[in-house]
Every structure is written in C-alpha cells, then in structure tokens.
Design a protein around this motif. Sequence first.
Motif, PDB file in Angstrom:
ATOM      1  N   SER A 193     -11.192  56.207  42.434  1.00 58.38           N
ATOM      2  CA  SER A 193      -9.699  55.889  42.233  1.00 58.38           C
ATOM      3  C   SER A 193      -9.316  54.918  42.884  1.00 58.38           C
ATOM      4  N   ASP A 194      -8.456  54.047  42.595  1.00 58.15           N
ATOM      5  CA  ASP A 194      -7.566  52.975  43.675  1.00 58.15           C
ATOM      6  C   ASP A 194      -6.374  53.876  44.091  1.00 58.15           C
ATOM      7  N   VAL A 195      -5.790  53.318  45.056  1.00 60.10           N
ATOM      8  CA  VAL A 195      -4.680  54.214  45.711  1.00 60.10           C
ATOM      9  C   VAL A 195      -3.585  53.366  45.567  1.00 60.10           C
ATOM     10  N   ASP A 196      -3.325  52.062  45.742  1.00 61.58           N
ATOM     11  CA  ASP A 196      -1.927  51.390  45.492  1.00 61.58           C
ATOM     12  C   ASP A 196      -1.682  51.284  44.313  1.00 61.58           C
ATOM     13  N   ASP A 197      -0.500  51.865  43.951  1.00 62.66           N
ATOM     14  CA  ASP A 197       0.147  51.879  42.735  1.00 62.66           C
ATOM     15  C   ASP A 197      -0.635  52.584  41.532  1.00 62.66           C
ATOM     16  N   THR A 198      -1.544  53.363  42.168  1.00 64.21           N
ATOM     17  CA  THR A 198      -2.116  54.205  41.135  1.00 64.21           C
ATOM     18  C   THR A 198      -2.021  55.846  41.579  1.00 64.21           C
ATOM     19  N   ILE A 199      -2.021  56.191  42.970  1.00 66.13           N
ATOM     20  CA  ILE A 199      -1.534  57.169  43.142  1.00 66.13           C
ATOM     21  C   ILE A 199      -0.484  57.364  44.127  1.00 66.13           C
ATOM     22  N   MET A 200      -0.231  56.246  44.546  1.00 65.53           N
ATOM     23  CA  MET A 200       1.112  55.933  45.619  1.00 65.53           C
ATOM     24  C   MET A 200       1.565  54.750  45.433  1.00 65.53           C
ATOM     25  N   VAL A 201       3.009  54.897  45.458  1.00 65.20           N
ATOM     26  CA  VAL A 201       3.848  53.646  45.069  1.00 65.20           C
ATOM     27  C   VAL A 201       4.023  52.556  45.940  1.00 65.20           C
ATOM     28  N   PRO A 224       4.616  59.448  45.538  1.00 68.07           N
ATOM     29  CA  PRO A 224       3.200  59.422  44.902  1.00 68.07           C
ATOM     30  C   PRO A 224       3.690  59.006  43.581  1.00 68.07           C
ATOM     31  N   VAL A 225       2.803  58.508  42.533  1.00 63.18           N
ATOM     32  CA  VAL A 225       2.887  58.083  41.387  1.00 63.18           C
ATOM     33  C   VAL A 225       3.139  59.356  40.511  1.00 63.18           C
ATOM     34  N   PRO A 226       4.364  59.433  39.616  1.00 61.01           N
ATOM     35  CA  PRO A 226       4.515  60.713  39.049  1.00 61.01           C
ATOM     36  C   PRO A 226       3.441  61.242  38.066  1.00 61.01           C
ATOM     37  N   GLY A 227       2.990  62.512  38.353  1.00 62.51           N
ATOM     38  CA  GLY A 227       1.791  63.254  37.492  1.00 62.51           C
ATOM     39  C   GLY A 227       0.443  63.014  37.932  1.00 62.51           C
ATOM     40  N   MET A 228       0.206  61.949  38.808  1.00 62.79           N
ATOM     41  CA  MET A 228      -0.938  61.463  39.225  1.00 62.79           C
ATOM     42  C   MET A 228      -1.916  62.732  39.651  1.00 62.79           C
ATOM     43  N   ASN A 229      -1.245  63.335  40.581  1.00 67.09           N
ATOM     44  CA  ASN A 229      -1.912  64.479  41.295  1.00 67.09           C
ATOM     45  C   ASN A 229      -2.292  65.570  40.145  1.00 67.09           C
ATOM     46  N   VAL A 230      -1.331  65.763  39.061  1.00 65.48           N
ATOM     47  CA  VAL A 230      -1.679  66.756  38.222  1.00 65.48           C
ATOM     48  C   VAL A 230      -2.875  66.347  37.265  1.00 65.48           C
ATOM     49  N   LEU A 231      -3.142  65.147  37.115  1.00 62.02           N
ATOM     50  CA  LEU A 231      -4.250  64.604  36.330  1.00 62.02           C
ATOM     51  C   LEU A 231      -5.150  64.904  37.204  1.00 62.02           C
ATOM     52  N   PHE A 232      -5.237  64.539  38.506  1.00 63.62           N
ATOM     53  CA  PHE A 232      -6.618  64.516  39.336  1.00 63.62           C
ATOM     54  C   PHE A 232      -6.982  65.959  39.446  1.00 63.62           C
ATOM     55  N   ASN A 233      -6.177  66.823  39.622  1.00 64.46           N
ATOM     56  CA  ASN A 233      -6.510  68.263  39.819  1.00 64.46           C
ATOM     57  C   ASN A 233      -7.055  68.920  38.449  1.00 64.46           C
ATOM     58  N   LYS A 234      -6.600  68.374  37.346  1.00 62.97           N
ATOM     59  CA  LYS A 234      -7.047  68.931  36.157  1.00 62.97           C
ATOM     60  C   LYS A 234      -8.628  68.349  35.747  1.00 62.97           C
ATOM     61  N   LEU A 235      -8.822  67.230  36.425  1.00 66.76           N
ATOM     62  CA  LEU A 235     -10.414  66.325  36.387  1.00 66.76           C
ATOM     63  C   LEU A 235     -11.081  67.365  37.319  1.00 66.76           C
ATOM     64  N   THR A 372       2.007  55.080  31.886  1.00 66.05           N
ATOM     65  CA  THR A 372       2.723  54.564  32.821  1.00 66.05           C
ATOM     66  C   THR A 372       2.812  55.916  34.130  1.00 66.05           C
ATOM     67  N   THR A 373       2.540  57.052  33.577  1.00 67.57           N
ATOM     68  CA  THR A 373       2.193  58.194  34.571  1.00 67.57           C
ATOM     69  C   THR A 373       1.164  59.027  34.382  1.00 67.57           C
ATOM     70  N   GLY A 374       0.984  59.811  35.397  1.00 72.12           N
ATOM     71  CA  GLY A 374      -0.494  60.885  35.102  1.00 72.12           C
ATOM     72  C   GLY A 374      -0.145  61.609  34.084  1.00 72.12           C
ATOM     73  N   SER A 375       0.918  61.978  33.614  1.00 73.80           N
ATOM     74  CA  SER A 375       0.966  62.894  32.679  1.00 73.80           C
ATOM     75  C   SER A 375       0.603  62.149  31.134  1.00 73.80           C
ATOM     76  N   ASN A 376       1.135  60.886  31.107  1.00 74.08           N
ATOM     77  CA  ASN A 376       0.877  60.263  29.875  1.00 74.08           C
ATOM     78  C   ASN A 376      -1.057  60.152  29.766  1.00 74.08           C
ATOM     79  N   LEU A 377      -1.426  59.818  30.868  1.00 74.94           N
ATOM     80  CA  LEU A 377      -3.023  59.540  31.010  1.00 74.94           C
ATOM     81  C   LEU A 377      -3.677  61.135  30.588  1.00 74.94           C
TER      82      LEU A 377
END
Length: 390
Positions: A193-201, A224-235, A372-377
């Motif tokens: 995973s990238d960091v800038d603007d992927t998990i952190m604004v 944090p980018v909204p919902g990305m921590n949820v996506l990562f924990n689901k993965l 646009t968010t982790g939830s969308n992905l």
Amino acid sequence: MATVPIPARTTVTNFDTASRHERIEGKPPLVQVTRRAIIGGFGVWSRLSTAVVRHLGWYPRIEPYVGYGTDQYSRLICRTVYGPEHSQEGAVKRGIRGMLAIAAPHTHVRISIDGVPLNTLQVGASEVYDKPDPKQMTSLEYAVSDTAGYLDLLAEHELPVGVHRVSYRTSRRKPVGANLYTIPSSAKVGIISDVDDTIMVTQAPVFWKAAWNLLFLNPKKKAPVPGMNVLFNKLADLFPDAPFFYLSTSPWNVESSIRHFIKDHGYPPGPLLLRDLDPRPKTFVPSGVQHKLEFAEQLMADFPDMKFILVGDDGQKDPTTYATIAKRYPGRVLAIAIRQLSPKESLGFSPMTGITTTQPMPVTDVPVFTGTTGSNLLKTMLPYLKTHMA
C-alpha cells in the motif's frame, strides 16, 4: 537461549540502486554538472554540520526501522544520526525535525534478534556505491553504516513466524529496538500500500500543502482517509497470514510519524519502505516511481510464491506504476485498488470544469477497483476477492 551468532551480510538493494536511465552519467551534460554540483554542496554541508554538532558534544544514535522477513532470513534497516546525550530515538515528531537530522556515517552498530547477536560480514567499504573489495572481507561483531548513515542487512536464520524484537546498540548509547515481522513461507497473499493520500491525507499533488503536512503539521493531527482502515482490516480478516507493506516516497526521516499514524488509526501493522532523499553519487535522488518499482521488485523476489494486492491513489503515478508492476510480473498481482482524489484534493482549490491533475486508471489485464473512500473500494473489491480466492 541460543548463543550461536546469527550470520548476516550487507545488501545493495535498497539504497542507491540505479537503472540505466536513472544513472547520472546517462543524463545530458548540463544535468550532470548541476547534479554533481548539488552532491558536492551537500557533502560540504554534511561535513560542516557534522563538525558543528560534534563541537556541541553530540554523538551517534540509532533510528531503528521495522524489519521483515521469512522463517529463513530477515531484512533489517536502521540509520545512524547525531543527537544530544538525552535525545529520544523513534519518538513521534514533526517532519521538519526529522528532515534536519544529521547523518552519522561509518558508525559501528551491534545488533541482536531476540537477544541473539548477529555476526556480520562486511565486504569492502560500507557504502553500497563503492566497489566491493574481496581482500577486505572480514567477519565482524558489528556492522558499519554507510555515508548517509544507513545500514541494510540480511540476517540468515530460522525464526518462528510472528513478531520478534531487534535490538540495535552503538557506543555510549542504550540499546534501541524495533519490531521484526517474520512472515510465513506459506502466505500466498500480501498487500502493498501507498501511504500519502491512500491511507493518510496529505494532498501530495498540491506542493505547498504536501510540504506543510509533511514538515510542519503535528503528527497527531494527520487525518486518515475515510474507511481505509476498515478496508485493510477486512483484507486482514480475509487473508489472516497476509503481510502489509507500506510503500511511500516519503523520506526515512519521517518514518516514526508514519509508524505512529498506522498504529493510532488502527491499520494492520507492517514494515515501512521509504525513500532516502540524500543525493547519491550514482542516482542523485531516485524518483518516486523508480523507488516504488525497486521496492516492489524486491518484494517480488523476497516472496516468490506470494501474490500481491496493490493499493494506491490517482494523485501521483500509482496507476501507471502498478500497471508496470503487473506487466513485469504476470500472474503475481491479484488486484489493484486506486483511491480517487477529489478535485479539491488534487488541485488545492475549487476547480474549473475539465481541470484535473489526477492520473488515468491503469491499462492492465489485472482487475482494477476505484473509489473515493475505503468503503467504496470495500463494496467492489472484497466480493471479487472472496469469489476468486475461494
């Protein structure tokens, strides 16, 4: 407890690696002259700043970075820098303080893993851009950092899968530690995973905002980018053995602030693979794209049986970089997830119609998911992975 030292050797893969088109001698004459002048100027500044801090009574300390490896070997990275007597290693701090760190080159570092010492093998001079001299091959009880203070080692051993502790020590300092993630050889999936603007604004496409966020913003206030921590924990739930590698063009100088951010916002832990911004004799300052390609290639080689999920954003060049990786390593990339920046994030102001600075989606045979968010992905990528990995 085992007392037989763990054999280790220096590597040349992380720093100053240079493809043919990245080498200074391949550039136009004016570019060569300019870059060599900057390298020379940086060398003068390094010598002067070193003289000043040594006059102030500062001496080398170690900034330890998170390591990774398999049950057969580990990759250990740290940096030696000058600091006052009571300076604290690895503490979260504003980026500007990290960027002003002064390298302590050629510093002796003693290393152990879970209390077992490393027996290093130094080949020639420690700088990776110096030609190795077989006549100087010597077995040592310590390793030696390079001209920029970096130390990159491969330790050959057998360790149980899980989290281990690496201890680094240099003269006149107490030992400092970092985690070492030992990844099972049986793991079939990994996440890069990238960091800038992927998990952190950070708004990386907008230079002044990116500079402010990197250098001056309180690390505790990074969003944090909204919902990305949820996506990562689901993965992580879907692939329990999957390691997470956080790959960024940010410099090693800000490693501690990114590491604390990952922990504070509930992202799965994992090693950070950042960039050295010191101008180097062969490559000057490696480009962001080249840096990401080199580390991705290194991970492909480190884990030949592993397939990867690549996560990034469209604010820089992640789409084309990830497409290149998928093309170079057919069958090794399961999916690509691209977080789409809003026009305001990519431009820094309310945009006019038709203006954009984001990158187009990658052209590749690998499935690409956008949002646009982790939830969308999450809504699109997770069902695909569950179906195709069942």
